[in-house]
Design a protein around this motif. Structure first.
Motif, PDB file in Angstrom:
ATOM      1  N   GLY A  57      63.203  28.109  -2.520  1.00 39.98           N
ATOM      2  CA  GLY A  57      62.635  27.870  -3.841  1.00 39.98           C
ATOM      3  C   GLY A  57      61.579  28.882  -4.198  1.00 39.98           C
ATOM      4  O   GLY A  57      61.554  29.998  -3.678  1.00 39.98           O
ATOM      5  N   LYS A  58      60.669  28.446  -5.061  1.00 37.44           N
ATOM      6  CA  LYS A  58      59.609  29.328  -5.552  1.00 37.44           C
ATOM      7  C   LYS A  58      58.277  28.601  -5.450  1.00 37.44           C
ATOM      8  O   LYS A  58      58.222  27.381  -5.341  1.00 37.44           O
ATOM      9  N   TYR A  59      57.197  29.404  -5.471  1.00 37.18           N
ATOM     10  CA  TYR A  59      55.860  28.829  -5.343  1.00 37.18           C
ATOM     11  C   TYR A  59      54.843  29.625  -6.143  1.00 37.18           C
ATOM     12  O   TYR A  59      55.072  30.787  -6.492  1.00 37.18           O
ATOM     13  N   VAL A  60      53.722  28.971  -6.421  1.00 41.21           N
ATOM     14  CA  VAL A  60      52.554  29.615  -7.014  1.00 41.21           C
ATOM     15  C   VAL A  60      51.360  29.176  -6.186  1.00 41.21           C
ATOM     16  O   VAL A  60      51.198  27.997  -5.877  1.00 41.21           O
ATOM     17  N   VAL A  61      50.530  30.132  -5.811  1.00 40.96           N
ATOM     18  CA  VAL A  61      49.296  29.842  -5.078  1.00 40.96           C
ATOM     19  C   VAL A  61      48.129  30.443  -5.841  1.00 40.96           C
ATOM     20  O   VAL A  61      48.200  31.593  -6.279  1.00 40.96           O
ATOM     21  N   ILE A  62      47.084  29.653  -6.005  1.00 36.57           N
ATOM     22  CA  ILE A  62      45.807  30.181  -6.482  1.00 36.57           C
ATOM     23  C   ILE A  62      44.983  30.466  -5.224  1.00 36.57           C
ATOM     24  O   ILE A  62      44.837  29.594  -4.363  1.00 36.57           O
ATOM     25  N   TRP A  63      44.512  31.668  -5.104  1.00 44.67           N
ATOM     26  CA  TRP A  63      43.737  32.117  -3.954  1.00 44.67           C
ATOM     27  C   TRP A  63      42.272  32.219  -4.343  1.00 44.67           C
ATOM     28  O   TRP A  63      41.954  32.570  -5.481  1.00 44.67           O
ATOM     29  N   LYS A  64      41.399  31.938  -3.400  1.00 47.72           N
ATOM     30  CA  LYS A  64      39.959  32.135  -3.606  1.00 47.72           C
ATOM     31  C   LYS A  64      39.389  32.813  -2.375  1.00 47.72           C
ATOM     32  O   LYS A  64      39.862  32.596  -1.255  1.00 47.72           O
ATOM     33  N   GLN A  65      38.354  33.594  -2.607  1.00 39.85           N
ATOM     34  CA  GLN A  65      37.648  34.174  -1.473  1.00 39.85           C
ATOM     35  C   GLN A  65      36.661  33.151  -0.943  1.00 39.85           C
ATOM     36  O   GLN A  65      35.903  32.555  -1.712  1.00 39.85           O
TER      37      GLN A  65
ATOM     38  N   VAL B 213      47.678  27.019  10.385  1.00 42.41           N
ATOM     39  CA  VAL B 213      48.104  27.088   8.981  1.00 42.41           C
ATOM     40  C   VAL B 213      46.995  26.544   8.092  1.00 42.41           C
ATOM     41  O   VAL B 213      46.588  27.180   7.115  1.00 42.41           O
ATOM     42  N   ALA B 214      46.461  25.365   8.432  1.00 40.58           N
ATOM     43  CA  ALA B 214      45.424  24.722   7.612  1.00 40.58           C
ATOM     44  C   ALA B 214      44.161  25.574   7.531  1.00 40.58           C
ATOM     45  O   ALA B 214      43.465  25.551   6.514  1.00 40.58           O
ATOM     46  N   ALA B 215      43.868  26.342   8.569  1.00 46.21           N
ATOM     47  CA  ALA B 215      42.672  27.191   8.582  1.00 46.21           C
ATOM     48  C   ALA B 215      42.753  28.313   7.548  1.00 46.21           C
ATOM     49  O   ALA B 215      41.726  28.909   7.195  1.00 46.21           O
ATOM     50  N   LEU B 216      43.938  28.581   7.031  1.00 46.44           N
ATOM     51  CA  LEU B 216      44.112  29.639   6.034  1.00 46.44           C
ATOM     52  C   LEU B 216      43.870  29.146   4.606  1.00 46.44           C
ATOM     53  O   LEU B 216      43.939  29.919   3.660  1.00 46.44           O
ATOM     54  N   TYR B 217      43.560  27.856   4.466  1.00 43.67           N
ATOM     55  CA  TYR B 217      43.250  27.253   3.172  1.00 43.67           C
ATOM     56  C   TYR B 217      41.732  27.100   3.027  1.00 43.67           C
ATOM     57  O   TYR B 217      41.020  26.982   4.023  1.00 43.67           O
ATOM     58  N   THR B 218      41.253  27.065   1.781  1.00 45.63           N
ATOM     59  CA  THR B 218      39.831  26.814   1.546  1.00 45.63           C
ATOM     60  C   THR B 218      39.484  25.395   1.989  1.00 45.63           C
ATOM     61  O   THR B 218      40.363  24.555   2.166  1.00 45.63           O
ATOM     62  N   ARG B 219      38.205  25.145   2.167  1.00 45.83           N
ATOM     63  CA  ARG B 219      37.748  23.831   2.629  1.00 45.83           C
ATOM     64  C   ARG B 219      38.183  22.702   1.689  1.00 45.83           C
ATOM     65  O   ARG B 219      38.464  21.603   2.142  1.00 45.83           O
ATOM     66  N   ASN B 220      38.210  22.966   0.389  1.00 46.61           N
ATOM     67  CA  ASN B 220      38.591  21.922  -0.572  1.00 46.61           C
ATOM     68  C   ASN B 220      39.931  22.237  -1.247  1.00 46.61           C
ATOM     69  O   ASN B 220      40.164  21.888  -2.391  1.00 46.61           O
ATOM     70  N   ALA B 221      40.833  22.835  -0.488  1.00 44.08           N
ATOM     71  CA  ALA B 221      42.149  23.211  -1.002  1.00 44.08           C
ATOM     72  C   ALA B 221      43.001  21.988  -1.300  1.00 44.08           C
ATOM     73  O   ALA B 221      42.724  20.880  -0.818  1.00 44.08           O
TER      74      ALA B 221
ATOM     75  N   LYS C 201      41.783  33.027   0.828  1.00 50.72           N
ATOM     76  CA  LYS C 201      42.384  31.811   1.363  1.00 50.72           C
ATOM     77  C   LYS C 201      43.140  31.080   0.257  1.00 50.72           C
ATOM     78  O   LYS C 201      42.769  31.147  -0.906  1.00 50.72           O
ATOM     79  N   LEU C 202      44.172  30.356   0.666  1.00 49.40           N
ATOM     80  CA  LEU C 202      44.949  29.545  -0.272  1.00 49.40           C
ATOM     81  C   LEU C 202      44.057  28.417  -0.772  1.00 49.40           C
ATOM     82  O   LEU C 202      43.381  27.763   0.031  1.00 49.40           O
ATOM     83  N   HIS C 203      44.037  28.207  -2.074  1.00 47.85           N
ATOM     84  CA  HIS C 203      43.194  27.160  -2.651  1.00 47.85           C
ATOM     85  C   HIS C 203      44.037  26.048  -3.293  1.00 47.85           C
ATOM     86  O   HIS C 203      43.791  24.870  -3.084  1.00 47.85           O
ATOM     87  N   THR C 204      45.015  26.432  -4.094  1.00 47.69           N
ATOM     88  CA  THR C 204      45.935  25.476  -4.707  1.00 47.69           C
ATOM     89  C   THR C 204      47.338  26.004  -4.452  1.00 47.69           C
ATOM     90  O   THR C 204      47.638  27.141  -4.787  1.00 47.69           O
ATOM     91  N   ASP C 205      48.170  25.176  -3.846  1.00 50.18           N
ATOM     92  CA  ASP C 205      49.489  25.597  -3.368  1.00 50.18           C
ATOM     93  C   ASP C 205      50.535  24.626  -3.913  1.00 50.18           C
ATOM     94  O   ASP C 205      50.525  23.448  -3.577  1.00 50.18           O
TER      95      ASP C 205
ATOM     96  N   ASN D 228      36.669  36.690  -7.559  1.00 56.96           N
ATOM     97  CA  ASN D 228      36.971  36.028  -6.286  1.00 56.96           C
ATOM     98  C   ASN D 228      38.151  35.056  -6.386  1.00 56.96           C
ATOM     99  O   ASN D 228      38.328  34.207  -5.510  1.00 56.96           O
ATOM    100  N   THR D 229      38.965  35.203  -7.438  1.00 57.33           N
ATOM    101  CA  THR D 229      40.136  34.346  -7.627  1.00 57.33           C
ATOM    102  C   THR D 229      41.353  35.230  -7.886  1.00 57.33           C
ATOM    103  O   THR D 229      41.253  36.268  -8.541  1.00 57.33           O
ATOM    104  N   ALA D 230      42.483  34.804  -7.353  1.00 53.30           N
ATOM    105  CA  ALA D 230      43.733  35.531  -7.577  1.00 53.30           C
ATOM    106  C   ALA D 230      44.869  34.516  -7.624  1.00 53.30           C
ATOM    107  O   ALA D 230      44.688  33.365  -7.233  1.00 53.30           O
ATOM    108  N   TYR D 231      46.008  34.950  -8.121  1.00 58.63           N
ATOM    109  CA  TYR D 231      47.184  34.099  -8.042  1.00 58.63           C
ATOM    110  C   TYR D 231      48.320  34.890  -7.426  1.00 58.63           C
ATOM    111  O   TYR D 231      48.351  36.123  -7.459  1.00 58.63           O
ATOM    112  N   GLU D 232      49.236  34.157  -6.841  1.00 57.74           N
ATOM    113  CA  GLU D 232      50.428  34.743  -6.240  1.00 57.74           C
ATOM    114  C   GLU D 232      51.632  33.922  -6.693  1.00 57.74           C
ATOM    115  O   GLU D 232      51.577  32.691  -6.715  1.00 57.74           O
ATOM    116  N   VAL D 233      52.699  34.601  -7.033  1.00 59.88           N
ATOM    117  CA  VAL D 233      53.981  33.982  -7.322  1.00 59.88           C
ATOM    118  C   VAL D 233      54.937  34.493  -6.252  1.00 59.88           C
ATOM    119  O   VAL D 233      54.932  35.687  -5.927  1.00 59.88           O
ATOM    120  N   GLY D 234      55.734  33.573  -5.690  1.00 53.80           N
ATOM    121  CA  GLY D 234      56.630  34.015  -4.631  1.00 53.80           C
ATOM    122  C   GLY D 234      57.847  33.139  -4.470  1.00 53.80           C
ATOM    123  O   GLY D 234      58.069  32.193  -5.237  1.00 53.80           O
TER     124      GLY D 234
END
Length: 159
Positions: free
Chosen positions: A127-135, A55-63, A141-145, A106-112
């Motif tokens: 519940g609900k979530y927002v993720v900022i994704w970065k390449q 799971v952690a490997a799917l996040y950016t290094r400084n997530a 990869k997930l950057h801010t969750d 190289n940035t995206a957001y997801e609402v879910g």
């Protein structure tokens, strides 16, 4: 007459250009959406396997995680420890549903929406979530969750 002809040509070129850029943007958004949904499926599979490192490997290094009632959780090691703690509490499965995505560069957001399950499919939270994704390294990869529950708070007892 020549002025009208030049104006018509200019207008047609402008419309064709706008149409082409609009199609390219829609294609890019579709690719980003598909990439994020694929990454979310990997996240859910790793979680269900009890693989906090996966799971952690799917996040950016400084997530960063921004969990409810907690401080920031920053970096791969801390994120792995956090998710391992969640798994150790008895959460066996997380279902994530992407509702909306949008990207730019190289940035995206997801609402879910999310649902967490314990043993035997018992729902323990939703519940609900927002993720900022970065390449990073060519991967989304997930950057801010950040997430929050939609469950009603426990009833307060009267004294």
């Amino acid at each position: 007459m020549l002025c009208n002809h030049i104006y018509t040509i200019f207008l047609n070129l402008t419309l064709v250009t706008l149409f082409c850029f609009g199609c390219a943007g829609a294609q890019q958004d579709s690719n980003i959406h598909d990439s994020i949904v694929t990454a979310i499926q990997k996240w859910m599979a790793a979680f269900e396997e009890g693989d906090a490192a996966g799971v952690a490997a799917l996040y950016t290094r400084n997530a960063q995680l921004l969990p409810t009632n907690s401080d920031f959780v920053s970096g791969t090691d801390a994120i792995q420890t956090f998710w391992q703690g969640v798994m150790d509490m008895g959460i066996k499965q997380a279902h994530l549903e992407t509702v909306e995505t949008e990207g730019m560069g190289n940035t995206a957001y997801e609402v879910g929406k999310y649902t967490l399950y314990a043993d035997e499919g018992q729902i323990v939270d939703h519940g609900k979530y927002v993720v900022i994704w970065k390449q990073e390294d060519g991967q989304w990869k997930l950057h801010t969750d950040i997430w929050n529950t939609s469950a009603a708070p426990p009833a307060m007892t009267e004294k």
